[in-house]
Design a protein around this motif. Structure first.
Motif, mmCIF file in Angstrom:
data_model
loop_
_atom_site.group_PDB
_atom_site.id
_atom_site.type_symbol
_atom_site.label_atom_id
_atom_site.label_comp_id
_atom_site.label_asym_id
_atom_site.label_seq_id
_atom_site.Cartn_x
_atom_site.Cartn_y
_atom_site.Cartn_z
ATOM 1 N N ALA A 1 54.103 -27.771 -38.242
ATOM 2 C CA ALA A 1 54.027 -26.342 -38.424
ATOM 3 C C ALA A 1 52.965 -25.657 -37.772
ATOM 4 C CB ALA A 1 54.015 -26.098 -39.938
ATOM 5 N N GLU A 2 52.446 -26.412 -37.107
ATOM 6 C CA GLU A 2 51.007 -25.970 -36.294
ATOM 7 C C GLU A 2 50.962 -26.494 -35.036
ATOM 8 O OE1 GLU A 2 47.663 -27.495 -38.491
ATOM 9 O OE2 GLU A 2 48.835 -29.468 -38.307
ATOM 10 N N MET A 3 50.181 -25.948 -34.085
ATOM 11 C CA MET A 3 49.997 -26.225 -32.687
ATOM 12 C C MET A 3 49.040 -27.248 -32.775
ATOM 13 S SD MET A 3 49.620 -23.747 -29.295
ATOM 14 C CE MET A 3 48.506 -22.997 -29.918
ATOM 15 N N VAL A 4 49.260 -28.302 -31.868
ATOM 16 C CA VAL A 4 47.922 -29.423 -31.517
ATOM 17 C C VAL A 4 48.184 -29.409 -29.973
ATOM 18 C CG1 VAL A 4 47.620 -32.114 -31.910
ATOM 19 C CG2 VAL A 4 48.957 -30.811 -33.499
ATOM 20 N N THR A 5 46.693 -29.062 -29.529
ATOM 21 C CA THR A 5 46.523 -28.998 -28.228
ATOM 22 C C THR A 5 45.205 -29.701 -27.979
ATOM 23 O OG1 THR A 5 47.363 -26.593 -28.382
ATOM 24 C CG2 THR A 5 45.881 -27.004 -26.494
ATOM 25 N N PRO A 6 45.335 -30.807 -27.350
ATOM 26 C CA PRO A 6 44.015 -31.608 -27.098
ATOM 27 C C PRO A 6 43.145 -30.890 -26.013
ATOM 28 C CG PRO A 6 45.911 -32.851 -26.523
ATOM 29 C CD PRO A 6 46.320 -31.443 -27.081
ATOM 30 N N TYR A 7 41.878 -30.760 -26.237
ATOM 31 C CA TYR A 7 40.971 -30.436 -24.930
ATOM 32 C C TYR A 7 40.155 -31.176 -24.503
ATOM 33 C CZ TYR A 7 38.176 -27.351 -22.222
ATOM 34 O OH TYR A 7 37.402 -26.696 -21.378
ATOM 35 N N PRO A 8 39.812 -31.770 -23.519
ATOM 36 C CA PRO A 8 40.688 -31.159 -22.221
ATOM 37 C C PRO A 8 41.998 -32.051 -22.461
ATOM 38 C CG PRO A 8 38.942 -32.507 -21.560
ATOM 39 C CD PRO A 8 38.624 -32.240 -22.852
ATOM 40 N N VAL B 1 47.579 -38.209 -28.955
ATOM 41 C CA VAL B 1 46.695 -37.483 -29.455
ATOM 42 C C VAL B 1 45.549 -38.173 -30.245
ATOM 43 C CG1 VAL B 1 45.959 -35.414 -30.877
ATOM 44 C CG2 VAL B 1 48.289 -35.609 -29.727
ATOM 45 N N ARG B 2 45.747 -39.163 -30.873
ATOM 46 C CA ARG B 2 45.039 -39.745 -31.548
ATOM 47 C C ARG B 2 43.829 -40.796 -30.542
ATOM 48 N NH1 ARG B 2 47.862 -41.624 -37.015
ATOM 49 N NH2 ARG B 2 47.533 -39.661 -38.102
ATOM 50 N N SER B 3 44.585 -41.246 -29.786
ATOM 51 C CA SER B 3 43.698 -42.023 -28.478
ATOM 52 C C SER B 3 43.026 -40.904 -27.670
ATOM 53 C CB SER B 3 44.568 -42.756 -27.560
ATOM 54 O OG SER B 3 45.531 -41.628 -26.563
ATOM 55 N N GLY B 4 43.320 -39.868 -27.367
ATOM 56 C CA GLY B 4 42.478 -38.896 -26.845
ATOM 57 C C GLY B 4 41.143 -38.368 -27.869
ATOM 58 N N LEU B 5 41.420 -38.300 -29.043
ATOM 59 C CA LEU B 5 40.408 -38.216 -29.916
ATOM 60 C C LEU B 5 39.252 -39.176 -29.740
ATOM 61 C CD1 LEU B 5 42.008 -36.989 -33.195
ATOM 62 C CD2 LEU B 5 40.529 -35.499 -32.098
ATOM 63 N N ASN B 6 39.722 -40.458 -29.765
ATOM 64 C CA ASN B 6 38.868 -41.586 -29.879
ATOM 65 C C ASN B 6 38.025 -41.662 -28.472
ATOM 66 O OD1 ASN B 6 39.662 -42.557 -32.101
ATOM 67 N ND2 ASN B 6 41.348 -43.887 -31.324
ATOM 68 N N ALA B 7 38.562 -40.815 -27.410
ATOM 69 C CA ALA B 7 38.139 -40.826 -26.049
ATOM 70 C C ALA B 7 37.270 -39.639 -26.073
ATOM 71 C CB ALA B 7 39.069 -40.825 -25.040
ATOM 72 N N PRO C 1 41.125 -28.142 -31.416
ATOM 73 C CA PRO C 1 40.544 -26.682 -32.170
ATOM 74 C C PRO C 1 41.777 -26.212 -33.004
ATOM 75 C CG PRO C 1 41.109 -26.605 -29.689
ATOM 76 C CD PRO C 1 41.183 -27.920 -30.004
ATOM 77 N N ASP C 2 43.061 -26.580 -32.671
ATOM 78 C CA ASP C 2 44.200 -25.909 -33.399
ATOM 79 C C ASP C 2 44.550 -26.402 -34.771
ATOM 80 O OD1 ASP C 2 44.443 -24.393 -30.998
ATOM 81 O OD2 ASP C 2 45.716 -25.901 -30.285
ATOM 82 N N PRO C 3 44.799 -28.010 -35.032
ATOM 83 C CA PRO C 3 45.225 -28.285 -36.210
ATOM 84 C C PRO C 3 44.239 -28.003 -37.318
ATOM 85 C CG PRO C 3 44.626 -29.929 -34.865
ATOM 86 C CD PRO C 3 44.329 -28.843 -33.981
ATOM 87 N N ALA C 4 45.184 -27.895 -38.622
ATOM 88 C CA ALA C 4 44.085 -27.633 -39.914
ATOM 89 C C ALA C 4 43.309 -28.768 -40.066
ATOM 90 C CB ALA C 4 45.099 -27.291 -41.046
ATOM 91 N N ASP C 5 43.811 -29.950 -39.779
ATOM 92 C CA ASP C 5 42.984 -31.504 -39.826
ATOM 93 C C ASP C 5 42.567 -31.972 -38.233
ATOM 94 O OD1 ASP C 5 41.846 -33.775 -40.042
ATOM 95 O OD2 ASP C 5 43.883 -34.569 -41.332
ATOM 96 N N SER C 6 41.242 -31.529 -38.030
ATOM 97 C CA SER C 6 41.086 -31.963 -36.434
ATOM 98 C C SER C 6 40.773 -33.553 -36.432
ATOM 99 C CB SER C 6 39.669 -31.096 -36.008
ATOM 100 O OG SER C 6 38.504 -31.516 -36.930
ATOM 101 N N GLU C 7 40.829 -34.194 -37.479
ATOM 102 C CA GLU C 7 40.891 -35.451 -37.099
ATOM 103 C C GLU C 7 42.191 -36.312 -37.239
ATOM 104 O OE1 GLU C 7 38.213 -37.568 -40.346
ATOM 105 O OE2 GLU C 7 36.628 -35.955 -39.378
ATOM 106 N N LEU C 8 43.218 -35.401 -37.469
ATOM 107 C CA LEU C 8 44.612 -35.839 -37.425
ATOM 108 C C LEU C 8 44.930 -36.972 -38.434
ATOM 109 C CD1 LEU C 8 46.066 -35.706 -33.795
ATOM 110 C CD2 LEU C 8 46.322 -33.940 -35.591
#
Length: 58
Positions: free
Chosen positions: A3-10, A30-36, A41-48
């Protein structure tokens, strides 16, 4: 379905758009990107730890 956009940056390209099915492969990416050090900025829970969804698979 998401129900939301998930856009990892970069890189800044959406990994999931509203209405798309969220797959385990996308969640892992996306979670591996977070760890890196990527930002989400988009999802309600930025920690996924959770995603906003329209519906779940039965």
């Amino acid at each position: 379905m998401c129900a939301e956009m998930v856009t990892p940056y970069p890189p800044g390209a959406p990994a999931v758009l509203p209405g798309e099915v969220i797959t385990q492969e996308v969640v892992d990416y996306v979670r591996s990107g977070l760890n890196a050090g990527m930002q989400l900025p988009d999802p309600a829970d930025s920690e996924l730890k959770s995603f906003r969804v329209v519906t779940r698979k039965p």
